[in-house]
Write a protein that holds these residues in place. Structure first.
Motif, PDB file in Angstrom:
ATOM      1  N   LYS A  43       0.838  -1.203   0.000  1.00 59.28           N
ATOM      2  CA  LYS A  43       0.000   0.000   0.000  1.00 59.28           C
ATOM      3  C   LYS A  43       0.869   1.247   0.000  1.00 59.28           C
ATOM      4  CE  LYS A  43      -3.838  -1.919   2.704  1.00 59.28           C
ATOM      5  NZ  LYS A  43      -4.605  -1.732   3.949  1.00 59.28           N
ATOM      6  N   THR A  44       0.341   2.322  -0.576  1.00 60.50           N
ATOM      7  CA  THR A  44       1.052   3.596  -0.521  1.00 60.50           C
ATOM      8  C   THR A  44       1.004   4.141   0.901  1.00 60.50           C
ATOM      9  OG1 THR A  44      -0.944   4.779  -1.187  1.00 60.50           O
ATOM     10  CG2 THR A  44       0.600   4.185  -2.943  1.00 60.50           C
ATOM     11  N   GLN A  45       1.966   4.989   1.210  1.00 61.59           N
ATOM     12  CA  GLN A  45       2.065   5.557   2.548  1.00 61.59           C
ATOM     13  C   GLN A  45       0.862   6.464   2.817  1.00 61.59           C
ATOM     14  OE1 GLN A  45       5.867   7.368   3.163  1.00 61.59           O
ATOM     15  NE2 GLN A  45       5.626   7.434   5.368  1.00 61.59           N
ATOM     16  N   ARG A  46       0.302   6.343   4.007  1.00 66.11           N
ATOM     17  CA  ARG A  46      -0.874   7.145   4.371  1.00 66.11           C
ATOM     18  C   ARG A  46      -0.475   8.569   4.724  1.00 66.11           C
ATOM     19  NH1 ARG A  46      -4.972   3.194   7.602  1.00 66.11           N
ATOM     20  NH2 ARG A  46      -3.896   1.253   7.097  1.00 66.11           N
ATOM     21  N   SER A  47      -1.386   9.476   4.478  1.00 65.30           N
ATOM     22  CA  SER A  47      -1.176  10.875   4.846  1.00 65.30           C
ATOM     23  C   SER A  47      -1.382  11.040   6.348  1.00 65.30           C
ATOM     24  CB  SER A  47      -2.162  11.766   4.090  1.00 65.30           C
ATOM     25  OG  SER A  47      -3.485  11.511   4.562  1.00 65.30           O
ATOM     26  N   TYR A  48      -0.961  12.177   6.850  1.00 67.06           N
ATOM     27  CA  TYR A  48      -1.148  12.486   8.272  1.00 67.06           C
ATOM     28  C   TYR A  48      -2.637  12.478   8.616  1.00 67.06           C
ATOM     29  CZ  TYR A  48      -0.924  15.067  12.664  1.00 67.06           C
ATOM     30  OH  TYR A  48      -1.058  15.440  13.977  1.00 67.06           O
ATOM     31  N   GLY A  91       3.331   0.948  -7.155  1.00 64.26           N
ATOM     32  CA  GLY A  91       4.498   1.781  -7.439  1.00 64.26           C
ATOM     33  C   GLY A  91       5.264   2.250  -6.214  1.00 64.26           C
ATOM     34  N   ILE A  92       5.082   1.565  -5.086  1.00 60.40           N
ATOM     35  CA  ILE A  92       5.703   2.062  -3.856  1.00 60.40           C
ATOM     36  C   ILE A  92       7.215   1.881  -3.825  1.00 60.40           C
ATOM     37  CG2 ILE A  92       3.582   1.717  -2.537  1.00 60.40           C
ATOM     38  CD1 ILE A  92       5.021  -0.629  -1.107  1.00 60.40           C
ATOM     39  N   CYS A  93       7.769   1.083  -4.724  1.00 60.51           N
ATOM     40  CA  CYS A  93       9.214   0.849  -4.728  1.00 60.51           C
ATOM     41  C   CYS A  93       9.978   1.865  -5.570  1.00 60.51           C
ATOM     42  CB  CYS A  93       9.507  -0.566  -5.218  1.00 60.51           C
ATOM     43  SG  CYS A  93       8.774  -1.843  -4.181  1.00 60.51           S
ATOM     44  N   ALA A  94       9.253   2.755  -6.240  1.00 62.77           N
ATOM     45  CA  ALA A  94       9.910   3.786  -7.051  1.00 62.77           C
ATOM     46  C   ALA A  94      10.859   4.585  -6.157  1.00 62.77           C
ATOM     47  CB  ALA A  94       8.875   4.708  -7.681  1.00 62.77           C
ATOM     48  N   GLY A  95      12.053   4.796  -6.637  1.00 65.68           N
ATOM     49  CA  GLY A  95      13.039   5.544  -5.860  1.00 65.68           C
ATOM     50  C   GLY A  95      13.929   4.660  -4.998  1.00 65.68           C
ATOM     51  N   PRO A  97      16.681   1.441  -4.602  1.00 66.77           N
ATOM     52  CA  PRO A  97      17.777   0.982  -5.478  1.00 66.77           C
ATOM     53  C   PRO A  97      17.378  -0.128  -6.454  1.00 66.77           C
ATOM     54  CG  PRO A  97      18.553   1.196  -3.218  1.00 66.77           C
ATOM     55  CD  PRO A  97      17.064   1.402  -3.190  1.00 66.77           C
ATOM     56  N   GLN A  98      16.462  -0.993  -6.078  1.00 62.07           N
ATOM     57  CA  GLN A  98      16.073  -2.124  -6.917  1.00 62.07           C
ATOM     58  C   GLN A  98      14.727  -1.899  -7.613  1.00 62.07           C
ATOM     59  OE1 GLN A  98      17.813  -5.010  -7.404  1.00 62.07           O
ATOM     60  NE2 GLN A  98      19.529  -4.400  -6.117  1.00 62.07           N
ATOM     61  N   ALA A  99      14.284  -0.662  -7.721  1.00 61.96           N
ATOM     62  CA  ALA A  99      12.945  -0.349  -8.233  1.00 61.96           C
ATOM     63  C   ALA A  99      12.680  -0.929  -9.614  1.00 61.96           C
ATOM     64  CB  ALA A  99      12.732   1.164  -8.254  1.00 61.96           C
ATOM     65  N   GLN A 100      13.595  -0.748 -10.543  1.00 60.30           N
ATOM     66  CA  GLN A 100      13.367  -1.216 -11.900  1.00 60.30           C
ATOM     67  C   GLN A 100      13.329  -2.742 -11.948  1.00 60.30           C
ATOM     68  OE1 GLN A 100      15.886   0.416 -14.916  1.00 60.30           O
ATOM     69  NE2 GLN A 100      14.884  -0.710 -16.546  1.00 60.30           N
ATOM     70  N   LYS A 101      14.238  -3.387 -11.249  1.00 54.94           N
ATOM     71  CA  LYS A 101      14.257  -4.852 -11.235  1.00 54.94           C
ATOM     72  C   LYS A 101      12.981  -5.392 -10.579  1.00 54.94           C
ATOM     73  CE  LYS A 101      17.002  -8.874 -10.154  1.00 54.94           C
ATOM     74  NZ  LYS A 101      18.182  -9.415  -9.541  1.00 54.94           N
ATOM     75  N   PHE A 102      12.557  -4.744  -9.489  1.00 53.26           N
ATOM     76  CA  PHE A 102      11.318  -5.167  -8.829  1.00 53.26           C
ATOM     77  C   PHE A 102      10.152  -5.071  -9.800  1.00 53.26           C
ATOM     78  CE2 PHE A 102       7.342  -4.553  -6.686  1.00 53.26           C
ATOM     79  CZ  PHE A 102       7.380  -5.469  -5.656  1.00 53.26           C
ATOM     80  N   ARG A 103      10.030  -3.940 -10.469  1.00 56.84           N
ATOM     81  CA  ARG A 103       8.918  -3.717 -11.399  1.00 56.84           C
ATOM     82  C   ARG A 103       8.922  -4.751 -12.527  1.00 56.84           C
ATOM     83  NH1 ARG A 103       4.259  -0.492 -11.914  1.00 56.84           N
ATOM     84  NH2 ARG A 103       3.668  -0.612 -14.071  1.00 56.84           N
ATOM     85  N   MET A 104      10.096  -5.052 -13.059  1.00 59.50           N
ATOM     86  CA  MET A 104      10.199  -6.023 -14.141  1.00 59.50           C
ATOM     87  C   MET A 104       9.798  -7.417 -13.674  1.00 59.50           C
ATOM     88  SD  MET A 104      13.701  -4.605 -15.965  1.00 59.50           S
ATOM     89  CE  MET A 104      14.071  -6.184 -16.643  1.00 59.50           C
ATOM     90  N   GLU A 105      10.263  -7.814 -12.486  1.00 62.51           N
ATOM     91  CA  GLU A 105       9.919  -9.130 -11.959  1.00 62.51           C
ATOM     92  C   GLU A 105       8.439  -9.213 -11.605  1.00 62.51           C
ATOM     93  OE1 GLU A 105      11.723 -12.023 -11.722  1.00 62.51           O
ATOM     94  OE2 GLU A 105      13.036 -10.856 -13.025  1.00 62.51           O
ATOM     95  N   TRP A 106       7.891  -8.134 -11.039  1.00 61.83           N
ATOM     96  CA  TRP A 106       6.456  -8.110 -10.734  1.00 61.83           C
ATOM     97  C   TRP A 106       5.657  -8.257 -12.035  1.00 61.83           C
ATOM     98  CZ3 TRP A 106       2.677  -4.936 -12.606  1.00 61.83           C
ATOM     99  CH2 TRP A 106       1.406  -5.145 -12.070  1.00 61.83           C
ATOM    100  N   GLN A 107       6.041  -7.500 -13.048  1.00 59.17           N
ATOM    101  CA  GLN A 107       5.332  -7.541 -14.333  1.00 59.17           C
ATOM    102  C   GLN A 107       5.391  -8.932 -14.945  1.00 59.17           C
ATOM    103  OE1 GLN A 107       3.704  -4.642 -15.817  1.00 59.17           O
ATOM    104  NE2 GLN A 107       2.722  -6.410 -16.747  1.00 59.17           N
ATOM    105  N   ARG A 108       6.539  -9.590 -14.834  1.00 55.87           N
ATOM    106  CA  ARG A 108       6.685 -10.947 -15.361  1.00 55.87           C
ATOM    107  C   ARG A 108       5.718 -11.892 -14.649  1.00 55.87           C
ATOM    108  NH1 ARG A 108      10.131 -15.421 -14.490  1.00 55.87           N
ATOM    109  NH2 ARG A 108      11.140 -14.405 -12.727  1.00 55.87           N
ATOM    110  N   GLY A 109       5.620 -11.764 -13.322  1.00 53.33           N
ATOM    111  CA  GLY A 109       4.677 -12.584 -12.560  1.00 53.33           C
ATOM    112  C   GLY A 109       3.240 -12.255 -12.923  1.00 53.33           C
ATOM    113  N   TRP A 110       2.947 -10.973 -13.050  1.00 58.03           N
ATOM    114  CA  TRP A 110       1.598 -10.524 -13.413  1.00 58.03           C
ATOM    115  C   TRP A 110       1.180 -11.116 -14.771  1.00 58.03           C
ATOM    116  CZ3 TRP A 110      -2.121  -7.896 -10.827  1.00 58.03           C
ATOM    117  CH2 TRP A 110      -3.160  -7.331 -11.554  1.00 58.03           C
TER     118      TRP A 110
END
Length: 114
Positions: A43-48, A91-95, A97-110
């Protein structure tokens, strides 16, 4: 490789099962747990304001927990399994160090869902 997949299939649900409900964590004053739970669920980070709707929030503890959960969730070694399980990636992993690799592996699983 098959053994690793079986291990991942077994461990991912446990990670989600270990996360207590928000209400129980808030009742205990465990804002670090609330943050960890949000991140480990993707989940994305909640606001105050959103946190204060739950109760008198300790934002610093929430952010500390969220950061810990984010480090675990954003592990690209588990991303394929997350995608394969049908969990939408917000998209919570954006920013990270492994963001791109995470996204690619998630997409492959999806894409490999039956």
């Amino acid at each position: 490789m098959k053994g690793l997949k079986l291990f991942l299939l077994a461990i991912i649900p446990l990670l989600f099962a270990c996360a207590s409900s928000d209400e129980a964590l808030v009742a205990k004053g465990d804002w670090k747990g609330v943050g960890y739970s949000d991140a480990i669920k993707g989940k994305t980070q909640r606001s105050y304001a959103a946190l204060n709707k739950l109760g008198a929030a300790n934002v610093n503890d929430y952010e500390e927990g969220y950061t810990l959960g984010l480090k675990e969730y954003c592990n690209p070694n588990f991303a394929y399994q997350i995608g394969l399980s049908g969990q939408y990636y917000q998209g919570i992993c954006a920013g990270t160090p492994q963001a791109q690799k995470f996204r690619m592996e998630w997409q492959r699983g999806w894409n490999d869902q039956d």
